[in-house]
Scaffold this motif. Structure first.
Motif, short mmCIF file in Angstrom:
data_model
loop_
_atom_site.label_atom_id
_atom_site.label_comp_id
_atom_site.label_asym_id
_atom_site.label_seq_id
_atom_site.Cartn_x
_atom_site.Cartn_y
_atom_site.Cartn_z
N PRO A 204 37.26 45.15 94.98
CA PRO A 204 35.84 45.08 94.68
C PRO A 204 35.47 43.80 93.93
CG PRO A 204 36.94 46.61 93.20
CD PRO A 204 37.95 46.21 94.23
N TYR A 217 32.49 44.36 98.91
CA TYR A 217 31.05 44.52 99.09
C TYR A 217 30.51 43.56 100.14
CZ TYR A 217 32.03 46.85 94.67
OH TYR A 217 32.57 47.65 93.70
N VAL A 267 28.13 49.01 99.33
CA VAL A 267 27.56 47.83 98.66
C VAL A 267 26.93 48.22 97.33
CG1 VAL A 267 25.85 45.99 98.81
CG2 VAL A 267 27.16 46.63 100.84
N GLY A 270 28.61 48.07 93.99
CA GLY A 270 28.82 46.78 93.34
C GLY A 270 27.81 46.44 92.26
N ILE A 299 25.20 38.58 97.36
CA ILE A 299 26.46 39.24 97.70
C ILE A 299 27.44 38.25 98.29
CG2 ILE A 299 27.50 41.08 99.10
CD1 ILE A 299 24.67 42.42 99.03
#
Length: 630
Positions: A204, A217, A267, A270, A299
């Motif tokens: 992550p 992510y 996602v 995150g 991202i």
């Protein structure tokens, strides 16, 4: 803790920087680098990985529909010209390029890159260099890159050959290298498999040394986008060529929309959020695209840093009169169709009403007069003011030494009641007319079209509008010149991810699955709130599509969205785009506006939903069947 991913020249520097000069001096004196030099060390594998990143199909500032990826002319001919977002100031007929001939625009048949990533995957599986956890991370990274390559092809061609291992030539059986196209469904299933593997394997977060690489992510963000394409094509596409294009059952879309939901849920783990760093909502949206440091919305970003890696977006698109010393500028003229897509702040339609002569009218049906050109655009979605330079808008060039307005006029008129008499329109920037001032009764000279006016030359707007999004305004970080743009490209940002979920939820609701509507509406309204637009009362497909159009404008989504929704042949079939021309009312000292058609008609035919495969690829493998319509 949430981490953004930055990709670009700096990533190349970091990875190659781990190989010291002494390492190279110690290499055997051979004329080529061997596989062991690359795959026999961690540094070699990292350097190899950097080349794979550099070839990702990211349609950024340096992408051109006709010139491809990582090309300095990319900002001149972009996908915005192939849809309803913009018209080229010099070549309003350039829309799809040689679509039915060899070298059609937007090509990306990339099996050299596929072989490279397959080679890496094979070597990593056999490698003893890494601890199991690190080996898994690297494999996950490679799977994400391979999925990205295949997605870049799938959205262009439909089904493509699926090759999972590096092929080796055998002169006794050369035909073994000839792999024919899989179906479009099989291709998206392969992409899904690779991305699920990547999400499971990737961490992550990354260490500071590796913060420029794909994490879990980023892979999930890619999955949300790719599966949205698969779902749309399953639901709206046509099945042909035994499945090389299209899906055989529209109900299969449900599976892929649900995969979008699952990807967005990953996602969201995150901790991303929309950027709200400036209380002025228009400035907030404008400045977000200049951020070079941490941004909660980002991202995955392709990083630009002068002079190692830079772009020419500002060079191509600075408005006339504010251009760089090298010239160019003003290449993309935003369409009025685009302007009208921005809603009013209360959520109502932003479309202008006109009379039979094309003059914009108010609620009473009379021609609308305003004291300042910008008054016409009052009360709208704040993103409009950050995306488009409207007539009369304030602007400062990137060196900070030219401050003024976007002085766009089409001509000079008189009004008597509702009768409009055009005294003069068009001409050069220097053209003037003499007129008696209605207040002082003294003769005065009036410039006909203004400093940035319509028709002044081939490099000024032809729609009455100029692009603002991404352009750096005032005090650039370095001397503005050719190939000096440093704005990063936000390939995946949280606003898109929220809208991906909202679209999947809205589409599933039309298929009888309403479980995700509440969350979808929440995410949609989060995006609208950031823009200062009232909440949508309900989640519908049309509402989501319009939100994507304005939020993601010029980020190279609209062209592909219209294609995957199978709307392009309706929106752009024998249709001219619109412009907005301001006229100065000399006898009343007011402004009026005319809605006009500009450029040549778009002519999108259904076969253009898939790109023509180049002849050289089909000559290499005669079994590669051409797409329908070609």
């Amino acid at each position: 803790m949430m981490k953004k991913i930055i990709y670009g020249a700096l990533a190349m520097t970091l990875t190659f920087g781990t190989i010291s000069c002494s390492d190279f001096l110690d290499l055997a004196p051979i004329n080529k680098i061997t596989e062991n030099d690359i795959f026999g060390s961690e540094a070699g594998i990292e350097a190899y990985m950097a080349t794979l990143y550099n070839r990702l199909p990211i349609e950024d500032f340096n992408y051109g529909s006709e010139s491809g990826f990582n090309n300095w002319v990319g900002g001149c001919f972009v996908p915005a010209l192939s849809c309803d977002e913009a018209i080229h100031c010099e070549f309003p007929h350039e829309i799809f390029g040689p679509a039915t001939e060899n070298n059609a625009w937007n090509q990306w048949w990339t099996y050299d890159n596929v072989r490279n990533v397959n080679q890496l995957i094979q070597e990593l599986k056999e490698s003893t260099l890494f601890a199991p956890e690190k080996q898994e991370e690297l494999l996950g990274e490679a799977y994400a890159i391979r999925a990205w390559y295949y997605f870049g092809m799938a959205k262009r061609y439909g089904g493509v050959p699926i090759i999972k291992v590096p092929q080796e030539y055998d002169d006794s059986n050369p035909s073994a290298l000839l792999v024919n196209r899989s179906t479009e469904e099989e291709t998206y299933e392969f992409i899904l498999e690779d991305l699920d593997n990547a999400i499971a394997m990737l961490p992550p977060t990354r260490s500071s040394r590796e913060k420029y690489r794909i994490n879990r992510y980023a892979a999930a963000a890619l999955k949300s986008r790719a599966m949205l394409y698969a779902a749309s094509i399953a639901k709206y596409g046509s099945y042909d060529k035994n499945g090389l294009v299209g899906f055989d059952d529209p109900s299969k879309a449900e599976k892929y929309y649900k995969e979008v939901i699952k990807a967005v849920d990953v996602v969201r783990e995150g901790g991303y959020s929309l950027y709200r760093g400036n209380a002025d909502k228009a400035k907030n949206y404008q400045e977000m695209f200049w951020i070079k440091g941490d941004c909660p919305e980002v991202i995955f970003v392709k990083k630009y840093e002068y002079p190692d890696k830079a772009h020419n977006w500002d060079l191509w698109n600075q408005p006339w009169g504010y251009r760089y010393p090298e010239g160019y500028g003003s290449r993309l003229s935003p369409t009025l169709d685009l302007i009208e897509a921005f809603p009013m702040a209360d959520g109502t339609s932003g479309e202008f009403e006109t009379n039979s002569s094309g003059w914009i009218v108010g609620d009473d049906g009379n021609i609308l007069e305003v004291k300042d050109r910008t008054d016409l655009f009052d009360g709208r979605d704040s993103r409009l003011y950050a995306t488009v330079l409207i007539p009369g808008a304030e602007w400062t060039n990137a060196k900070g030494d030219v401050s003024g307005i976007i002085d766009v006029k089409r001509g000079i008129v008189e009004m008597n009641g509702q009768n409009v008499t055009i005294l003069k329109e068009g001409g050069a920037f220097t053209d003037q007319i003499s007129y008696t001032d209605p207040e002082t009764q003294k003769d005065t000279s009036i410039y006909v079209i203004g400093a940035q006016g319509v028709g002044g030359n081939a490099e000024s707007t032809i729609t009455g509008l100029y692009i603002k999004k991404f352009l750096y305004e005032g005090n650039a970080t370095q001397d503005p010149k050719h190939t000096s743009g440093e704005q990063d490209w936000f390939e995946f940002r949280y606003a898109e991810i929220e809208l991906n979920y909202a679209e999947a939820a809205a589409e599933l609701a039309t298929m009888g699955v309403s479980d995700y509507v509440a969350n979808g509406l929440t995410y949609l309204n989060d995006v609208r709130d950031r823009a200062g637009v009232e909440d949508a009362p309900s989640l519908t497909v049309d509402v989501v599509r319009n939100e994507r159009q304005v939020e993601l404008m010029y980020e190279n989504h609209r062209f592909w969205d219209l294609k995957r929704w199978r709307q392009a042949d309706k929106v752009m079939n024998n249709k001219k785009m619109k412009g907005l021309y301001p006229y100065w009312v000399a006898n009343k000292k007011t402004w009026i506006f005319r809605k006009v058609e500009v450029g040549n008609a778009h002519d999108f035919k259904p076969y253009l939903y898939y790109i023509r495969i180049n002849d050289d690829q089909r000559k290499l493998n005669p079994g590669i069947e051409q797409n329908p319509g070609y």
